[in-house]
Motif scaffolding. Structure first.
Motif, PDB file in Angstrom:
ATOM      1  N   ALA A  65       0.833  -1.208   0.000  1.00 15.65           N
ATOM      2  CA  ALA A  65       0.000   0.000   0.000  1.00 15.65           C
ATOM      3  C   ALA A  65       0.865   1.255   0.000  1.00 15.65           C
ATOM      4  O   ALA A  65       0.597   2.216  -0.735  1.00 15.65           O
ATOM      5  CB  ALA A  65      -0.927  -0.016   1.224  1.00 15.65           C
ATOM      6  N   ASP A  66       1.932   1.250   0.843  1.00 12.26           N
ATOM      7  CA  ASP A  66       2.846   2.396   0.868  1.00 12.26           C
ATOM      8  C   ASP A  66       3.532   2.576  -0.484  1.00 12.26           C
ATOM      9  O   ASP A  66       3.690   3.706  -0.976  1.00 12.26           O
ATOM     10  CB  ASP A  66       3.890   2.223   1.965  1.00 12.26           C
ATOM     11  CG  ASP A  66       3.284   2.353   3.360  1.00 12.26           C
ATOM     12  OD1 ASP A  66       2.155   2.881   3.457  1.00 12.26           O
ATOM     13  OD2 ASP A  66       3.927   1.921   4.332  1.00 12.26           O
ATOM     14  N   ALA A  67       3.970   1.444  -1.063  1.00 12.55           N
ATOM     15  CA  ALA A  67       4.635   1.530  -2.374  1.00 12.55           C
ATOM     16  C   ALA A  67       3.677   2.052  -3.430  1.00 12.55           C
ATOM     17  O   ALA A  67       4.053   2.888  -4.275  1.00 12.55           O
ATOM     18  CB  ALA A  67       5.165   0.151  -2.775  1.00 12.55           C
ATOM     19  N   HIS A  68       2.421   1.588  -3.376  1.00 13.03           N
ATOM     20  CA  HIS A  68       1.434   2.068  -4.349  1.00 13.03           C
ATOM     21  C   HIS A  68       1.167   3.555  -4.158  1.00 13.03           C
ATOM     22  O   HIS A  68       1.100   4.315  -5.135  1.00 13.03           O
ATOM     23  CB  HIS A  68       0.143   1.274  -4.179  1.00 13.03           C
ATOM     24  CG  HIS A  68      -0.939   1.681  -5.144  1.00 13.03           C
ATOM     25  ND1 HIS A  68      -0.888   1.397  -6.489  1.00 13.03           N
ATOM     26  CD2 HIS A  68      -2.092   2.384  -4.945  1.00 13.03           C
ATOM     27  CE1 HIS A  68      -1.962   1.889  -7.083  1.00 13.03           C
ATOM     28  NE2 HIS A  68      -2.702   2.499  -6.171  1.00 13.03           N
ATOM     29  N   ALA A  69       1.025   3.968  -2.869  1.00 14.44           N
ATOM     30  CA  ALA A  69       0.799   5.389  -2.604  1.00 14.44           C
ATOM     31  C   ALA A  69       1.995   6.217  -3.041  1.00 14.44           C
ATOM     32  O   ALA A  69       1.847   7.303  -3.634  1.00 14.44           O
ATOM     33  CB  ALA A  69       0.520   5.599  -1.107  1.00 14.44           C
ATOM     34  N   SER A  70       3.211   5.708  -2.744  1.00 11.67           N
ATOM     35  CA  SER A  70       4.413   6.433  -3.154  1.00 11.67           C
ATOM     36  C   SER A  70       4.515   6.512  -4.675  1.00 11.67           C
ATOM     37  O   SER A  70       4.852   7.561  -5.236  1.00 11.67           O
ATOM     38  CB  SER A  70       5.654   5.749  -2.576  1.00 11.67           C
ATOM     39  OG  SER A  70       6.835   6.398  -2.999  1.00 11.67           O
ATOM     40  N   ALA A  71       4.200   5.395  -5.342  1.00 10.38           N
ATOM     41  CA  ALA A  71       4.236   5.399  -6.807  1.00 10.38           C
ATOM     42  C   ALA A  71       3.200   6.347  -7.376  1.00 10.38           C
ATOM     43  O   ALA A  71       3.463   7.069  -8.351  1.00 10.38           O
ATOM     44  CB  ALA A  71       4.016   3.980  -7.329  1.00 10.38           C
ATOM     45  N   ALA A 111       1.966   9.010  -5.843  1.00 12.12           N
ATOM     46  CA  ALA A 111       2.430  10.376  -5.587  1.00 12.12           C
ATOM     47  C   ALA A 111       3.537  10.772  -6.556  1.00 12.12           C
ATOM     48  O   ALA A 111       3.560  11.889  -7.082  1.00 12.12           O
ATOM     49  CB  ALA A 111       2.923  10.495  -4.140  1.00 12.12           C
ATOM     50  N   GLU A 112       4.458   9.824  -6.803  1.00 16.10           N
ATOM     51  CA  GLU A 112       5.542  10.114  -7.749  1.00 16.10           C
ATOM     52  C   GLU A 112       4.997  10.311  -9.162  1.00 16.10           C
ATOM     53  O   GLU A 112       5.451  11.199  -9.892  1.00 16.10           O
ATOM     54  CB  GLU A 112       6.549   8.973  -7.728  1.00 16.10           C
ATOM     55  CG  GLU A 112       7.787   9.231  -8.586  1.00 16.10           C
ATOM     56  CD  GLU A 112       8.818   8.121  -8.456  1.00 16.10           C
ATOM     57  OE1 GLU A 112       9.855   8.204  -9.133  1.00 16.10           O
ATOM     58  OE2 GLU A 112       8.579   7.182  -7.677  1.00 16.10           O
ATOM     59  N   ARG A 113       3.999   9.484  -9.534  1.00 22.05           N
ATOM     60  CA  ARG A 113       3.387   9.641 -10.861  1.00 22.05           C
ATOM     61  C   ARG A 113       2.698  10.998 -10.976  1.00 22.05           C
ATOM     62  O   ARG A 113       2.825  11.693 -11.986  1.00 22.05           O
ATOM     63  CB  ARG A 113       2.380   8.521 -11.098  1.00 22.05           C
ATOM     64  CG  ARG A 113       1.772   8.518 -12.490  1.00 22.05           C
ATOM     65  CD  ARG A 113       0.773   7.379 -12.639  1.00 22.05           C
ATOM     66  NE  ARG A 113      -0.417   7.650 -11.866  1.00 22.05           N
ATOM     67  CZ  ARG A 113      -1.463   8.353 -12.313  1.00 22.05           C
ATOM     68  NH1 ARG A 113      -1.443   8.858 -13.527  1.00 22.05           N
ATOM     69  NH2 ARG A 113      -2.513   8.549 -11.555  1.00 22.05           N
ATOM     70  N   THR A 114       1.976  11.375  -9.893  1.00 22.64           N
ATOM     71  CA  THR A 114       1.314  12.680  -9.899  1.00 22.64           C
ATOM     72  C   THR A 114       2.338  13.807 -10.005  1.00 22.64           C
ATOM     73  O   THR A 114       2.145  14.777 -10.754  1.00 22.64           O
ATOM     74  CB  THR A 114       0.475  12.844  -8.621  1.00 22.64           C
ATOM     75  OG1 THR A 114      -0.478  11.776  -8.536  1.00 22.64           O
ATOM     76  CG2 THR A 114      -0.266  14.166  -8.626  1.00 22.64           C
ATOM     77  N   SER A 162       2.739  16.414 -12.975  1.00 20.66           N
ATOM     78  CA  SER A 162       2.732  17.854 -12.734  1.00 20.66           C
ATOM     79  C   SER A 162       3.980  18.514 -13.325  1.00 20.66           C
ATOM     80  O   SER A 162       3.891  19.562 -13.970  1.00 20.66           O
ATOM     81  CB  SER A 162       2.656  18.122 -11.227  1.00 20.66           C
ATOM     82  OG  SER A 162       2.711  19.516 -10.955  1.00 20.66           O
ATOM     83  N   GLN A 163       5.140  17.877 -13.107  1.00 24.69           N
ATOM     84  CA  GLN A 163       6.375  18.425 -13.682  1.00 24.69           C
ATOM     85  C   GLN A 163       6.323  18.423 -15.204  1.00 24.69           C
ATOM     86  O   GLN A 163       6.786  19.368 -15.857  1.00 24.69           O
ATOM     87  CB  GLN A 163       7.574  17.620 -13.184  1.00 24.69           C
ATOM     88  CG  GLN A 163       7.863  17.771 -11.702  1.00 24.69           C
ATOM     89  CD  GLN A 163       9.039  16.931 -11.251  1.00 24.69           C
ATOM     90  OE1 GLN A 163       9.645  16.202 -12.042  1.00 24.69           O
ATOM     91  NE2 GLN A 163       9.380  17.013  -9.967  1.00 24.69           N
ATOM     92  N   ALA A 164       5.751  17.340 -15.772  1.00 28.24           N
ATOM     93  CA  ALA A 164       5.642  17.271 -17.231  1.00 28.24           C
ATOM     94  C   ALA A 164       4.724  18.371 -17.754  1.00 28.24           C
ATOM     95  O   ALA A 164       5.021  19.019 -18.780  1.00 28.24           O
ATOM     96  CB  ALA A 164       5.112  15.899 -17.653  1.00 28.24           C
ATOM     97  N   ARG A 165       3.601  18.603 -17.039  1.00 25.26           N
ATOM     98  CA  ARG A 165       2.691  19.673 -17.466  1.00 25.26           C
ATOM     99  C   ARG A 165       3.376  21.031 -17.358  1.00 25.26           C
ATOM    100  O   ARG A 165       3.259  21.871 -18.263  1.00 25.26           O
ATOM    101  CB  ARG A 165       1.431  19.653 -16.604  1.00 25.26           C
ATOM    102  CG  ARG A 165       0.535  18.442 -16.831  1.00 25.26           C
ATOM    103  CD  ARG A 165      -0.814  18.635 -16.157  1.00 25.26           C
ATOM    104  NE  ARG A 165      -1.631  17.437 -16.245  1.00 25.26           N
ATOM    105  CZ  ARG A 165      -1.743  16.544 -15.286  1.00 25.26           C
ATOM    106  NH1 ARG A 165      -1.087  16.718 -14.147  1.00 25.26           N
ATOM    107  NH2 ARG A 165      -2.515  15.478 -15.437  1.00 25.26           N
ATOM    108  N   GLN A 166       4.093  21.240 -16.242  1.00 23.77           N
ATOM    109  CA  GLN A 166       4.798  22.513 -16.081  1.00 23.77           C
ATOM    110  C   GLN A 166       5.866  22.687 -17.157  1.00 23.77           C
ATOM    111  O   GLN A 166       6.030  23.786 -17.713  1.00 23.77           O
ATOM    112  CB  GLN A 166       5.423  22.575 -14.687  1.00 23.77           C
ATOM    113  CG  GLN A 166       4.405  22.639 -13.556  1.00 23.77           C
ATOM    114  CD  GLN A 166       5.063  22.614 -12.193  1.00 23.77           C
ATOM    115  OE1 GLN A 166       6.297  22.563 -12.077  1.00 23.77           O
ATOM    116  NE2 GLN A 166       4.258  22.649 -11.137  1.00 23.77           N
ATOM    117  N   GLU A 167       6.598  21.604 -17.437  1.00 20.63           N
ATOM    118  CA  GLU A 167       7.633  21.681 -18.468  1.00 20.63           C
ATOM    119  C   GLU A 167       7.004  21.948 -19.833  1.00 20.63           C
ATOM    120  O   GLU A 167       7.526  22.746 -20.631  1.00 20.63           O
ATOM    121  CB  GLU A 167       8.429  20.379 -18.500  1.00 20.63           C
ATOM    122  CG  GLU A 167       9.605  20.398 -19.474  1.00 20.63           C
ATOM    123  CD  GLU A 167      10.667  21.409 -19.086  1.00 20.63           C
ATOM    124  OE1 GLU A 167      11.390  21.872 -19.997  1.00 20.63           O
ATOM    125  OE2 GLU A 167      10.761  21.754 -17.899  1.00 20.63           O
TER     126      GLU A 167
END
Length: 254
Positions: A78-84, A86-89, A93-98
């Protein structure tokens, strides 16, 4: 038949002795062995029960640890999924900003290129206007061009306020009259008469030629300058076009 009490007594004694001997030397050791075997068997049974209890406890511990490990594994997943997630989000977000920065940079580059092209076109348009004006003026007779020029100057000065005209002259100062082509003596005399009528009889004048004006007259005083030339008109039109272009930029980018 004769019953012998002595024999009966001896046999009884022998029987009692035999029973005592059997009890002392046979039954007691046998009973001791049986008791020892029984105690050993009970000890073995107790040890087996203890081992079985220990095995049961170990099995329960293993099952508990297995459940704990399973729960911990689910928590880790569950932590890994949440971390993944969050990292995907964050990556999205970085891709949209870029992408937004890239688009803004591209738009800025495009705007700069448009501005450069516009300036180049305006410069070409001004040069073309200069060429056209020069060719048109070249086709006019010199006398007609000079007369029209002075008439336009007289009409233009008539529209200006007195304060503006007063800024052109100063005590003992010379007013410079610039034209694209030098005026002949007759044209200069007519211009002097017209300007003194508009600006005062004590006006001192100097005539100069400035081909950059294209056509028209520019009055250059010590404190002010008035331009009624095609060059000034072209510059003013270019400024107005630039302002119109700037006012359209927000609409286009929106």
């Amino acid at each position: 038949m004769r019953f012998d009490w002595t024999t009966l007594l001896l046999q009884t004694v022998n029987l009692l002795v035999l029973v005592w001997l059997l009890r002392r030397f046979l039954f007691r050791p046998v009973m001791a062995i049986i008791a020892a075997r029984k105690r050993a068997a009970e000890a073995l049974l107790a040890d087996a029960e203890a081992a079985r209890a220990a095995a049961r406890s170990e099995a329960e511990g293993v099952a508990s640890r297995r459940k704990s490990l399973a729960a911990e594994g689910d928590h880790i997943l569950a932590d890994a999924h949440a971390s993944a997630e969050a990292e995907r989000t964050e990556l999205l977000s970085q891709a949209r900003q870029e992408a937004a920065r890239t688009q803004q940079a591209a738009e800025a580059t495009l705007d700069q290129e448009r501005a450069r092209i516009r300036r180049a076109l305006e410069a070409e348009a001004r040069q073309l206007a200069v060429t056209i004006a020069a060719r048109l003026l070249a086709r006019l007779p010199p006398q007609a061009a000079t007369a029209a020029l002075l008439d336009m100057l007289d009409a233009w000065l008539a529209t200006l306020p007195a304060a503006t005209l007063g800024n052109l002259t100063g005590t003992g100062e010379t007013l410079e009259v610039a034209t694209a082509a030098p005026l002949d003596e007759a044209a200069q005399a007519s211009c002097v008469a017209m300007l003194r009528r508009r600006l005062g009889d004590s006006l001192r004048l100097r005539f100069v030629g400035d081909p950059a004006l294209i056509a028209g007259v520019e009055l250059r005083g010590p404190h002010a300058r008035l331009s009624n030339t095609w060059r000034a008109d072209l510059d003013r039109i270019a400024e107005e076009l630039a302002k119109d272009e700037q006012s359209l930029v927000p609409c286009a980018s929106g």
